[in-house]
Design an enzyme around this catalytic site. Structure first.
Site, PDB file in Angstrom:
ATOM      1  N   CYS A 179    -100.993  92.287 -72.881  1.00 10.58           N
ATOM      2  CA  CYS A 179    -101.654  93.527 -73.293  1.00 10.58           C
ATOM      3  C   CYS A 179    -100.687  94.462 -74.027  1.00 10.58           C
ATOM      4  CB  CYS A 179    -102.282  94.218 -72.085  1.00 10.58           C
ATOM      5  SG  CYS A 179    -101.159  94.531 -70.723  1.00 10.58           S
ATOM      6  N   CYS A 194     -70.343 109.711 -50.020  1.00  9.01           N
ATOM      7  CA  CYS A 194     -70.904 110.043 -48.706  1.00  9.01           C
ATOM      8  C   CYS A 194     -69.842 109.927 -47.609  1.00  9.01           C
ATOM      9  CB  CYS A 194     -72.072 109.109 -48.399  1.00  9.01           C
ATOM     10  SG  CYS A 194     -72.911 109.509 -46.850  1.00  9.01           S
ATOM     11  N   CYS A 200     -75.409 112.860 -47.200  1.00 11.98           N
ATOM     12  CA  CYS A 200     -74.932 113.169 -48.562  1.00 11.98           C
ATOM     13  C   CYS A 200     -76.039 113.635 -49.503  1.00 11.98           C
ATOM     14  CB  CYS A 200     -74.230 111.957 -49.160  1.00 11.98           C
ATOM     15  SG  CYS A 200     -75.328 110.544 -49.503  1.00 11.98           S
TER      16      CYS A 200
END
Length: 347
Positions: A317, A41, A71
């Site tokens: 679970c 950037c 960017c």
């Protein structure tokens, strides 16, 4: 988030040098501006202490960062198709929005093709992206404290109201009832993603991966049922939870003893208690659990109870699989389920 100081220094040096070879390898979150960028950037570079580094755009979004307009980190490595550009821009204009098929029509976009392109480019679905932005905004608000909300700090939005809406739609305001409960939100880093815990000084109410599908709904239901306001901060229960979760991933914990607030029907609690009595390495089927409960035809009800579990890992679970041996679904994602089962089988 990258934690290694050595790795962070390498990435920071690449950011300062605007090294294009690191584009796509990591993303830099800038604390002072609330944006995340490519290493290359061209915007003004921040100080080292104001940077956080992520390996994926989704992780940066979940931390509350928004894409840099200089960017365009979500366009790497190719130019974005027009439809995808429109979707990204539309989300950034209204990050707290929940999308429906009708919204795609208003943009003149065919929803199915746009979603396919989104998945192909970003490695995550459009719904995941939009949800990551909403949750990231809300969690960042929690971390900054309720005073930020009260003072209507916009945190980069066009208006303060947009920021407040994003927070309150997920985390809510207390109702007008007399008793308002304060619940504390905190975060736990794990090898397979960051988790959010919701606790008070007595119980753990929720423990989920922060990009779990349906997390917003879970939080909303919990908040409404408890007439609660969520604030950011640690409690003795959140600290105990984090400590034991870290031991679990280090294979140093045999059994959790965190006090749990089980919020469910009698049947759901029976299913969860069966899971709580299981051991690492166990694999149970829906039919087996239904049989233990006295009716082998209630496999679907067991599956629903499993899906309603709000306390991941501790109420395991992930140990429930299909009768044919296949893993089946998991709210945190099948890859995480596979990781957890492999982790437990190797203990």
């Amino acid at each position: 988030m990258i934690k290694s100081e050595n790795q962070k220094q390498i990435y920071y040096n690449a950011l300062i040098k605007k090294d294009t070879e690191f584009d796509g390898v990591f993303f830099a979150g800038i604390k002072t501006t609330g944006i995340f960028c490519h290493p290359s950037c061209t915007a003004r570079k921040p100080k080292f202490e104001n940077c956080e580094f992520y390996q994926s755009a989704e992780e940066a979004l979940l931390r509350g960062y928004r894409p840099c307009k200089v960017c365009h980190p979500l366009s790497y490595p190719q130019e974005l198709p027009t439809e995808v550009k429109l979707l990204v821009e539309a989300i950034e204009q209204n990050p707290e929005k929940k999308w429906k098929d009708y919204d795609f029509k208003l943009l003149g976009i065919h929803s199915a093709s746009a979603r396919r392109m989104f998945k192909k480019i970003y490695g995550m679905t459009f719904v995941q992206y939009a949800r990551s932005r909403r949750i990231g905004i809300a969690f960042k608000a929690i971390q900054q404290g309720s005073k930020v909300i009260d003072q209507q700090v916009s945190a980069g939005f066009e208006s303060a109201s947009g920021f407040n809406d994003a927070f309150t739609k997920i985390m809510g305001n207390p109702s007008t009832r007399m008793t308002v409960k304060l619940l504390n939100t905190n975060f736990i880093e794990t090898p397979i993603g960051r988790m959010i815990s919701i606790t008070d000084d007595e119980f753990l109410y929720l423990l989920e991966f922060e990009n779990r599908r349906g997390l917003e709904t879970e939080i909303s239901k919990l908040r409404n049922k408890q007439n609660a306001r969520l604030i950011y901060g640690a409690t003795k229960i959140s600290e105990l939870t984090a400590y034991q979760i870290n031991l679990y991933f280090d294979k140093k914990l045999k059994k959790f003893n965190v006090p749990l607030y089980l919020d469910g029907s009698l049947f759901q609690k029976k299913v969860w208690n069966i899971l709580l009595t299981s051991k690492a390495g166990d694999k149970l089927t829906y039919k087996e659990i239904a049989t233990i409960l006295g009716d082998r035809n209630k496999s679907q009800a067991v599956g629903n109870a499993n899906g309603a579990n709000k306390i991941a890992i501790i109420i395991p679970c992930h140990r429930v699989i299909n009768s044919n041996g296949q893993l089946g679904g998991y709210g945190g994602g099948v890859e995480r389920k596979k990781y957890l089962l492999n982790l437990e089988s190797s203990k």
